[in-house]
Design an enzyme around this catalytic site. Structure first.
Site, PDB file in Angstrom:
ATOM      1  N   ASN A 119     -10.050  -0.553   0.124  1.00 61.80           N
ATOM      2  CA  ASN A 119      -8.589  -0.404   0.108  1.00 61.80           C
ATOM      3  C   ASN A 119      -8.043  -1.031  -1.176  1.00 61.80           C
ATOM      4  O   ASN A 119      -8.020  -2.246  -1.312  1.00 61.80           O
ATOM      5  CB  ASN A 119      -8.028  -1.097   1.356  1.00 61.80           C
ATOM      6  CG  ASN A 119      -6.509  -1.067   1.414  1.00 61.80           C
ATOM      7  OD1 ASN A 119      -5.842  -0.774   0.424  1.00 61.80           O
ATOM      8  ND2 ASN A 119      -5.973  -1.380   2.577  1.00 61.80           N
ATOM      9  N   CYS A 140       0.814  -1.224   0.000  1.00 58.54           N
ATOM     10  CA  CYS A 140       0.000   0.000   0.000  1.00 58.54           C
ATOM     11  C   CYS A 140       0.845   1.269   0.000  1.00 58.54           C
ATOM     12  O   CYS A 140       0.312   2.367  -0.180  1.00 58.54           O
ATOM     13  CB  CYS A 140      -0.956  -0.010   1.183  1.00 58.54           C
ATOM     14  SG  CYS A 140      -2.044  -1.437   1.135  1.00 58.54           S
ATOM     15  N   HIS A 149      -3.449   7.021   2.024  1.00 63.46           N
ATOM     16  CA  HIS A 149      -3.835   5.712   1.506  1.00 63.46           C
ATOM     17  C   HIS A 149      -5.205   5.363   2.088  1.00 63.46           C
ATOM     18  O   HIS A 149      -5.429   5.476   3.300  1.00 63.46           O
ATOM     19  CB  HIS A 149      -2.776   4.677   1.901  1.00 63.46           C
ATOM     20  CG  HIS A 149      -3.251   3.280   1.756  1.00 63.46           C
ATOM     21  ND1 HIS A 149      -3.797   2.817   0.577  1.00 63.46           N
ATOM     22  CD2 HIS A 149      -3.297   2.249   2.629  1.00 63.46           C
ATOM     23  CE1 HIS A 149      -4.158   1.562   0.746  1.00 63.46           C
ATOM     24  NE2 HIS A 149      -3.867   1.195   1.976  1.00 63.46           N
TER      25      HIS A 149
HETATM   26  N1  COA Z   1     -17.930  -8.399  10.740  1.00 60.98           N
HETATM   27  C1  COA Z   1     -18.360  -8.592  11.999  1.00 60.98           C
HETATM   28  N2  COA Z   1     -17.516  -8.817  13.028  1.00 60.98           N
HETATM   29  C2  COA Z   1     -16.199  -8.821  12.760  1.00 60.98           C
HETATM   30  C3  COA Z   1     -15.686  -8.625  11.465  1.00 60.98           C
HETATM   31  C4  COA Z   1     -16.610  -8.418  10.438  1.00 60.98           C
HETATM   32  N3  COA Z   1     -16.244  -8.196   9.165  1.00 60.98           N
HETATM   33  N4  COA Z   1     -14.338  -8.690  11.525  1.00 60.98           N
HETATM   34  C5  COA Z   1     -14.002  -8.914  12.800  1.00 60.98           C
HETATM   35  N5  COA Z   1     -15.133  -9.012  13.565  1.00 60.98           N
HETATM   36  C6  COA Z   1     -15.256  -9.252  14.977  1.00 60.98           C
HETATM   37  C7  COA Z   1     -14.070  -9.994  15.552  1.00 60.98           C
HETATM   38  O1  COA Z   1     -14.196 -11.366  15.376  1.00 60.98           O
HETATM   39  C8  COA Z   1     -14.161  -9.591  17.003  1.00 60.98           C
HETATM   40  O2  COA Z   1     -15.143 -10.386  17.637  1.00 60.98           O
HETATM   41  P1  COA Z   1     -14.939 -10.906  19.143  1.00 60.98           P
HETATM   42  O3  COA Z   1     -14.897  -9.663  19.967  1.00 60.98           O
HETATM   43  O4  COA Z   1     -16.150 -11.750  19.356  1.00 60.98           O
HETATM   44  O5  COA Z   1     -13.642 -11.652  19.143  1.00 60.98           O
HETATM   45  C9  COA Z   1     -14.701  -8.151  16.966  1.00 60.98           C
HETATM   46  O6  COA Z   1     -15.279  -8.001  15.671  1.00 60.98           O
HETATM   47  C10 COA Z   1     -13.630  -7.115  17.154  1.00 60.98           C
HETATM   48  O7  COA Z   1     -12.516  -7.472  16.345  1.00 60.98           O
HETATM   49  P2  COA Z   1     -11.303  -6.513  16.145  1.00 60.98           P
HETATM   50  O8  COA Z   1     -10.311  -7.158  15.243  1.00 60.98           O
HETATM   51  O9  COA Z   1     -10.830  -6.021  17.474  1.00 60.98           O
HETATM   52  O10 COA Z   1     -12.047  -5.339  15.390  1.00 60.98           O
HETATM   53  P3  COA Z   1     -11.518  -3.914  15.090  1.00 60.98           P
HETATM   54  O11 COA Z   1     -12.376  -2.916  15.750  1.00 60.98           O
HETATM   55  O12 COA Z   1     -10.036  -3.807  15.305  1.00 60.98           O
HETATM   56  O13 COA Z   1     -11.796  -3.805  13.530  1.00 60.98           O
HETATM   57  C11 COA Z   1     -10.524  -3.932  11.517  1.00 60.98           C
HETATM   58  C12 COA Z   1     -11.154  -4.699  12.637  1.00 60.98           C
HETATM   59  C13 COA Z   1      -9.829  -4.890  10.576  1.00 60.98           C
HETATM   60  C14 COA Z   1     -11.625  -3.184  10.772  1.00 60.98           C
HETATM   61  C15 COA Z   1      -9.531  -2.894  12.123  1.00 60.98           C
HETATM   62  O14 COA Z   1      -8.645  -3.553  12.999  1.00 60.98           O
HETATM   63  C16 COA Z   1      -8.743  -2.190  11.093  1.00 60.98           C
HETATM   64  O15 COA Z   1      -9.285  -1.478  10.272  1.00 60.98           O
HETATM   65  N6  COA Z   1      -7.418  -2.315  11.109  1.00 60.98           N
HETATM   66  C17 COA Z   1      -6.562  -1.734  10.086  1.00 60.98           C
HETATM   67  C18 COA Z   1      -6.574  -2.639   8.902  1.00 60.98           C
HETATM   68  C19 COA Z   1      -6.055  -1.996   7.669  1.00 60.98           C
HETATM   69  O16 COA Z   1      -6.391  -0.896   7.349  1.00 60.98           O
HETATM   70  N7  COA Z   1      -5.211  -2.746   6.960  1.00 60.98           N
HETATM   71  C20 COA Z   1      -4.650  -2.356   5.735  1.00 60.98           C
HETATM   72  C21 COA Z   1      -3.560  -1.382   5.947  1.00 60.98           C
HETATM   73  S1  COA Z   1      -2.785  -1.034   4.440  1.00 60.98           S
END
Ligand code: COA
Length: 335
Positions: A290, A118, A260
Site C-alpha cells: 500500500n 490514500c 487504491h
Molecule cells: N502476522 C500474523 N498474525 C497477525 C498479523 C501478522 N502480520 N497481524 C495480525 N495478526 C493476528 C492478530 O494478532 C490476530 O490474532 P489473535 O486472533 O490471536 O488475536 C489475528 O491475526 C487476526 O487479526 P485481525 O486483525 O482480525 O486480522 P484480519 O484478518 O482482519 O487481517 C488486516 C488484518 C490488517 C490484514 C486486515 O484487517 C486488513 O487488511 N484491513 C484493512 C487494512 C487496510 O487496508 N488499511 C489501509 C487502508 S488505506
C-alpha cells in the site's frame, strides 16, 4: 443544476518512481512475529519498496516520477501552470510541492500540497480537473507520493506489513469539452470515523525553558484493520455506482477498474459486490504493498507502459483511506 464547462481535461502522460530497496515478507518476519504465508493470504502483498538512506526523500521520488511523465511527451516544464502534490508524508509540513517546482524547473507553475492520505490522488486529480474545466489553467502536473515507511510502527505487525513507498505522476491537459477524458467524479468524507486510521499529532511539554510551552510531534500510524476493511468493502462499490449513475454509464461499459492498492481481499470483495469479473481489476499490490497516494498513479503508469490500457477505453479509479475519505473518478483514456 449542471454548469457547462469551458473546457475538458484529459490525462496525456504518466510517470512513476519507486525506491530501489525491496523488502520481502521473509525479511519482515525477522522483525515481527509474522510469516510470508500469513501476509500473502490476508493481503496479497509479497514485497514492498522502502525509501532508505540519508538525502533520499519522497520529494526526490516525486520529482523523478514527474520528470518521467514530462519526458514521455517531451513537454517543457515551463508549460506547466500548476503542480498538485498529494502526500501525507511530505519532507516539509509547510508543503513539498514547491520543492518539486524548483527541482523540475517549472518556474511558471503555482504549486501546493493536498493531504488526503490514500484518497489523495483522487482528491488532487478532481481538484486539478476543476481548474481546467473552469478555464483557469491548461497544463497541470498531479503527483501522488508517499513514504509511509517513515511513519510506520515497525513493531506493530498489523500495520508494518502493509505499507510501501513510491510516487506516481500524471499530466492533465485542457481539451475541447466534448473530447474530455475526465468524465466525472464522486467524493466522500466521514470524519466521525477519523480515529480508525491515524497518523496523529501529540502534544508534549517542552521543559527546556521556563515557558513550558506545549509542542508537537507525530505518533506512528495506528489502525483498526477490521473496521477499515469493512468501511472499504461497503463504501467503495457505492461510490463507484454513484459516479457511474451520475454519468449514465452502465458498469458493463467499464474496461478497467483501478482501486487504491490496499489489500487483495478488499479488491476481490469490491469485485464481488459490483458483480464484475476480477480480471477487470488491475493490480500491482504484490510488488509494492500500500503506497498510499502513489498507489493509483503507479498502477496507471505500469498498465499504460504494458499497453494494458488502450486509447478510448473507460476506466474507473477509486481511492479510500484515512479521514475517513473515499472517492471515484471515471476516465476515458485519450492517448
Ligand atoms: N502476522 C500474523 N498474525 C497477525 C498479523 C501478522 N502480520 N497481524 C495480525 N495478526 C493476528 C492478530 O494478532 C490476530 O490474532 P489473535 O486472533 O490471536 O488475536 C489475528 O491475526 C487476526 O487479526 P485481525 O486483525 O482480525 O486480522 P484480519 O484478518 O482482519 O487481517 C488486516 C488484518 C490488517 C490484514 C486486515 O484487517 C486488513 O487488511 N484491513 C484493512 C487494512 C487496510 O487496508 N488499511 C489501509 C487502508 S488505506
Amino acid at each position: 443544476m449542471t454548469l457547462l464547462s469551458k473546457q475538458g481535461a484529459s490525462i496525456i502522460a504518466t510517470g512513476s518512481a519507486v525506491p530501489e530497496l525491496c523488502i520481502n515478507n521473509h525479511e519482515i518476519s525477522k522483525v515481527v512475529e509474522t510469516s510470508d504465508e500469513w501476509i500473502v493470504s490476508r493481503t496479497g502483498i509479497k514485497e514492498r519498496r522502502i525509501l532508505n538512506g540519508i538525502n533520499n526523500s519522497i520529494t526526490d521520488l516525486a520529482t523523478l516520477a514527474a520528470i518521467r511523465a514530462l519526458n514521455k511527451i517531451s513537454m517543457d516544464p515551463l508549460e506547466i501552470d500548476l503542480i498538485i502534490l498529494a502526500t501525507s508524508s511530505p519532507n516539509d509540513l509547510f508543503g513539498s510541492a514547491s520543492q518539486i517546482q524548483a527541482n523540475i524547473g517549472a518556474y511558471n507553475a503555482a504549486a501546493f500540497d493536498i493531504t488526503a492520505a490514500c484518497s489523495g490522488f483522487i482528491v488532487s486529480l478532481t481538484t486539478a480537473t476543476q481548474f481546467i474545466e473552469n478555464g483557469v489553467y491548461n497544463n497541470i502536473l498531479v503527483i501522488g507520493a508517499d513514504a509511509l515507511s517513515k511513519w510506520t510502527d515497525w513493531s506493530d505487525r498489523s500495520t508494518c506489513i502493509l505499507f510501501g513507498d513510491g510516487a506516481g505522476a500524471i499530466i492533465l491537459q485542457s481539451c475541447l469539452p466534448d473530447d474530455k477524458g475526465i468524465l466525472g467524479f464522486q467524493l466522500n468524507t466521514n470524519g466521525q470515523k477519523y480515529n480508525q486510521l491515524c497518523l496523529a499529532y501529540k502534544d508534549y511539554y517542552n521543559t527546556s525553558n521556563s515557558l513550558k510551552i506545549t509542542q508537537g510531534a507525530f505518533n506512528k500510524i495506528t489502525m483498526n484493520g477490521r473496521e477499515v476493511y469493512k468501511f472499504a468493502v461497503s463504501q467503495v462499490p457505492e461510490s463507484i455506482e454513484k459516479c457511474l449513475y451520475k454519468l449514465d454509464i452502465p458498469i458493463e461499459e467499464i474496461n478497467w477498474i483501478i482501486l487504491h492498492q490496499a489489500n487483495k481481499r478488499i479488491l476481490e470483495a469490491v469485485a464481488n459486490k459490483l458483480i464484475i469479473n476480477n480480471n477487470k481489476f488491475i493490480s500491482n499490490l504484490d510488488k509494492y504493498g500500500n503506497t498510499s497516494a502513489a498507489s493509483i498513479p503507479l498502477v496507471l503508469d505500469e498498465a499504460v507502459g504494458k499497453q494494458i490500457i488502450q486509447r478510448g477505453q473507460k476506466i474507473i479509479i477509486s481511492g479510500f483511506g484515512a479521514g475517513l475519505t473515499w472517492g471515484t473518478i471515471a476516465i476515458q483514456w485519450k492517448y
